[in-house]
Design a protein around this motif. Structure first.
Motif, short mmCIF file in Angstrom:
data_model
loop_
_atom_site.label_atom_id
_atom_site.label_comp_id
_atom_site.label_asym_id
_atom_site.label_seq_id
_atom_site.Cartn_x
_atom_site.Cartn_y
_atom_site.Cartn_z
N LEU A 123 0.83 -1.20 0.00
CA LEU A 123 0.00 0.00 0.00
C LEU A 123 0.87 1.25 0.00
CD1 LEU A 123 -2.94 1.07 0.17
CD2 LEU A 123 -2.61 1.21 2.64
N GLN A 124 1.98 1.22 0.74
CA GLN A 124 2.90 2.35 0.73
C GLN A 124 3.51 2.55 -0.66
OE1 GLN A 124 5.10 0.96 4.40
NE2 GLN A 124 5.14 3.15 4.81
N ALA A 125 3.80 1.44 -1.34
CA ALA A 125 4.34 1.54 -2.70
C ALA A 125 3.32 2.17 -3.64
CB ALA A 125 4.75 0.16 -3.20
N VAL A 126 2.03 1.84 -3.47
CA VAL A 126 0.98 2.47 -4.27
C VAL A 126 1.00 3.98 -4.05
CG1 VAL A 126 -1.52 2.70 -4.57
CG2 VAL A 126 -0.51 0.43 -4.37
N GLY A 127 1.15 4.39 -2.80
CA GLY A 127 1.23 5.82 -2.49
C GLY A 127 2.42 6.48 -3.14
N MET A 165 8.04 -0.97 -9.99
CA MET A 165 7.00 -1.47 -9.09
C MET A 165 7.53 -2.63 -8.25
SD MET A 165 3.32 -3.09 -10.16
CE MET A 165 4.09 -4.60 -10.75
N THR A 166 8.22 -3.57 -8.89
CA THR A 166 8.74 -4.73 -8.17
C THR A 166 9.83 -4.33 -7.18
OG1 THR A 166 8.29 -6.08 -10.14
CG2 THR A 166 9.72 -7.04 -8.45
N GLY A 167 10.79 -3.53 -7.66
CA GLY A 167 11.89 -3.13 -6.79
C GLY A 167 11.42 -2.29 -5.62
N THR A 168 10.50 -1.35 -5.87
CA THR A 168 10.01 -0.50 -4.79
C THR A 168 9.25 -1.31 -3.74
OG1 THR A 168 9.84 1.39 -6.28
CG2 THR A 168 8.53 1.48 -4.26
N SER A 169 8.42 -2.24 -4.20
CA SER A 169 7.65 -3.08 -3.26
C SER A 169 8.58 -3.89 -2.37
CB SER A 169 6.71 -4.00 -4.04
OG SER A 169 5.77 -3.27 -4.80
N GLU A 196 5.64 6.52 -15.84
CA GLU A 196 5.96 5.29 -15.10
C GLU A 196 5.15 5.23 -13.80
OE1 GLU A 196 10.01 4.18 -14.55
OE2 GLU A 196 10.60 4.68 -16.59
N GLY A 197 4.96 6.38 -13.16
CA GLY A 197 4.14 6.41 -11.96
C GLY A 197 2.71 6.01 -12.24
N PHE A 198 2.18 6.42 -13.40
CA PHE A 198 0.82 6.05 -13.79
C PHE A 198 0.68 4.54 -13.91
CE2 PHE A 198 -1.83 4.82 -17.44
CZ PHE A 198 -3.09 5.18 -16.96
N PHE A 199 1.61 3.92 -14.65
CA PHE A 199 1.54 2.47 -14.81
C PHE A 199 1.71 1.75 -13.47
CE2 PHE A 199 2.78 3.28 -19.35
CZ PHE A 199 1.66 2.69 -19.92
N GLY A 200 2.69 2.20 -12.68
CA GLY A 200 2.92 1.56 -11.39
C GLY A 200 1.73 1.69 -10.46
N PHE A 201 1.11 2.88 -10.44
CA PHE A 201 -0.04 3.11 -9.56
C PHE A 201 -1.22 2.22 -9.96
CE2 PHE A 201 -4.05 5.47 -8.86
CZ PHE A 201 -4.04 5.48 -7.47
N ILE A 202 -1.57 2.20 -11.25
CA ILE A 202 -2.72 1.42 -11.71
C ILE A 202 -2.51 -0.07 -11.48
CG2 ILE A 202 -4.07 0.76 -13.73
CD1 ILE A 202 -4.67 3.55 -12.75
N ILE A 203 -1.35 -0.59 -11.88
CA ILE A 203 -1.11 -2.04 -11.80
C ILE A 203 -1.05 -2.49 -10.34
CG2 ILE A 203 0.54 -3.88 -12.32
CD1 ILE A 203 1.31 -2.28 -14.83
N LEU A 204 -0.29 -1.77 -9.52
CA LEU A 204 -0.13 -2.20 -8.13
C LEU A 204 -1.43 -2.03 -7.34
CD1 LEU A 204 1.94 -3.47 -6.30
CD2 LEU A 204 2.73 -1.20 -5.65
N VAL A 229 -5.99 -6.26 -4.73
CA VAL A 229 -7.17 -7.13 -4.59
C VAL A 229 -6.77 -8.59 -4.41
CG1 VAL A 229 -9.32 -7.90 -5.64
CG2 VAL A 229 -8.62 -5.50 -5.85
N PRO A 230 -6.00 -9.20 -5.34
CA PRO A 230 -5.59 -10.58 -5.08
C PRO A 230 -4.67 -10.73 -3.87
CG PRO A 230 -4.49 -9.72 -7.05
CD PRO A 230 -5.56 -8.74 -6.67
#
Length: 372
Positions: free
Chosen positions: A49-53, A99-103, A215-223, A228-229
């Motif tokens: 959730l922090q990564a989404v932020g 996204m992967t590295g930040t998470s 890149e932030g747009f893609f990361g935000f939407i995908i993560l 949900v899963p």
């Protein structure tokens, strides 16, 4: 030449917001609050959730970019070059790496100290250098290879400092080791991201703020969709929420409701990453890439000092030594020794290799969210 007030302001903004980014994330991790359905008080451990932020903060850079474009259009002589046509999907592979590295890094931040977290991110130099040789055909200079070796030594020293300090912290020794290894592992992914950006993205001459925002747009939407899963995927002892799932966003919002200060920490993280990217790009443009690298290194010192001041960490001399060694390694890799050598008598500046040094970890082509 003396800096103008504007340049000083940019440098201060980069140093301040870069430090706040890591400190705010660690501050959120240190909170405890009750969750949903009357669950007992537990730590706020919600790395995804922090990564989404964080990606929301990067996404906001798109707004800044279009604001600058709008302002530039009203000038008598527009200064911004017209953007070349490109496919936004070019940013998808780097965004997936980001996204992967930040998470992974936010997971690791729950397990180790903020200062070690920041110092160990310096290992990106090692993997970026090796991957740039393998996939970009670069030829590293002797000083860059030396910088990589010195960085490895610095990582070992920081690791030893963590082993000694783990007895004084709330984290178990196994958690500290796992966290440190995860941080280094994440830098491999960050280095891949930087190589992808260098090879496929920068040749299109995309404005840095637009690149950050896309890149932030893609990361935000995908993560955000992956939350949900993650709500249903069991994670056992690896998880920090009561349901023991990979991520429980509902529990996070309930904890925020019980401890509103958590929201302040998350807001600090989100806003600081946006300002940090803007300030970093502006420092490179208005001052130099070298200044940006120096400020990035000073940020580690600020994070360490604040962590000591608020009692998150205890003082260990090995950590200072490790930071110094990592600083020397980064300086060698980025060529900061050249101005000093140029002042020595009989020193002949090497003419070749200037183009080779431009790109990774230099100038505006530094990876998005590259706080290392």
């Amino acid at each position: 030449m003396a800096w103008s007030r504007y340049q000083l302001g940019l440098a201060a903004l980069m140093l301040l917001t870069g430090s706040i980014n890591t400190l705010a994330a660690k501050w959120a991790d240190n909170f405890s609050a009750a969750g949903c359905s009357g669950t007992e008080e537990h730590g706020f451990q919600h790395p995804f959730l922090q990564a989404v932020g964080m990606f929301l903060g990067e996404f906001s850079c798109l707004g800044v970019f279009y604001l600058l474009v709008w302002r530039d259009r009203w000038r008598p002589e527009p200064s911004m070059a017209p953007s070349q046509p490109f496919s936004p999907l070019l940013f998808l592979p780097p965004a997936l790496c980001d996204m992967t590295g930040t998470s992974i890094m936010y997971v690791a931040l729950n397990m180790t100290s903020a200062s070690s977290f920041q110092m160990l991110r310096g290992s990106v130099i090692i993997f970026t250098g090796l991957l740039s040789v393998a996939f970009l055909g670069r030829k590293l200079e002797l000083s860059q290879w030396l910088g990589i070796l010195v960085t490895i030594v610095g990582l070992v020293v920081v690791g030893l400092a963590d082993l000694h300090s783990s007895h004084d912290q709330k984290h178990k020794l196994s958690e500290v080791i796992t966290g440190d290894l995860l941080i280094v592992m994440a830098q491999v992914i960050v280095a891949i991201q930087m190589v992808l950006e260098e090879k496929f993205v920068y040749k299109h001459d995309v404005h840095p703020l637009r690149a950050v925002g896309t890149e932030g747009f893609f990361g935000f939407i995908i993560l955000a969709l992956l939350l949900v899963p993650m709500y249903y995927i069991p994670a056992g002892s690896f998880s920090g929420n009561p349901r023991r799932t990979l991520e429980d966003a509902l529990d996070a919002f309930c904890q925020i409701g019980h401890r509103p200060l958590i929201a302040l920490a998350l807001l600090g993280n989100i806003s600081s990453i946006a300002f940090f990217n803007f300030a970093g790009i502006s420092v490179t443009k208005e001052i130099s890439a070298t200044t940006r690298m120096v400020l990035d290194s000073l940020r580690t010192l600020v994070i360490w000092a604040v962590s000591l001041a608020v009692g998150w960490e205890t003082f260990h001399g090995l950590e200072i030594l490790g930071f110094g060694v990592l600083l020397v390694g980064a300086a060698l890799y980025n060529g900061l020794h050249r101005p000093l050598l140029a002042r020595l008598p009989r020193h002949v500046e090497e003419a070749g290799g200037v183009a080779e040094r431009e790109g990774l970890l230099r100038g505006e082509n530094t990876a998005i969210n590259s706080e290392s």
